[in-house]
Write a protein that holds these residues in place. Sequence first.
Motif, short mmCIF file in Angstrom:
data_model
loop_
_atom_site.label_atom_id
_atom_site.label_comp_id
_atom_site.label_asym_id
_atom_site.label_seq_id
_atom_site.Cartn_x
_atom_site.Cartn_y
_atom_site.Cartn_z
N THR A 80 0.83 -1.20 0.00
CA THR A 80 0.00 0.00 0.00
C THR A 80 0.87 1.25 0.00
O THR A 80 0.59 2.22 -0.73
N GLN A 81 1.92 1.25 0.79
CA GLN A 81 2.82 2.40 0.84
C GLN A 81 3.48 2.64 -0.51
O GLN A 81 3.57 3.79 -0.96
N LEU A 92 0.89 4.17 -2.81
CA LEU A 92 0.65 5.58 -2.47
C LEU A 92 1.82 6.46 -2.88
O LEU A 92 1.62 7.59 -3.35
N GLU A 127 1.50 7.01 -6.57
CA GLU A 127 0.43 7.97 -6.83
C GLU A 127 0.87 9.39 -6.49
O GLU A 127 0.58 10.33 -7.23
N LYS A 128 1.59 9.56 -5.37
CA LYS A 128 2.09 10.87 -4.98
C LYS A 128 3.05 11.41 -6.03
O LYS A 128 2.97 12.59 -6.42
#
Length: 120
Positions: free
Chosen positions: A89-90, A93, A96-97
């Motif tokens: 998940t990290q 993310l 995506e960032k």
Amino acid sequence: MSVATSCLKWVDVLENQFDKSWVDLDLQLNSIDEEEDLQITTICRKHASSLASCFSQLVHKATVIFQSNAKLEAQLLHLREELAQFEKTQEKLLQEKNYMTHTLVTALSENHKLRHPDGG
């Protein structure tokens, strides 16, 4: 096979071996009863009973420890699975960032070019 499982099996094997040895010792002490002094047999039985009691307590405490280890191993596996999920998940993310940052920088650059067509 987990460590705790093998330890529990080890305790069972050890306990079975002790039980067999105890029966053999009892048979030997019974044969002494008929042939030898009763006082020696009584002392031997007292010490043997003490050993059996200590062994029984040791086996019980070892079993409790092994069961606790089995629970901790299960928790560790669960936490490792959660950690792997959180790491995935990290990473998602972070990607995506980075995409959003790149998109924002590109949009700001295009906006600046539209507002200042003369390059300034």
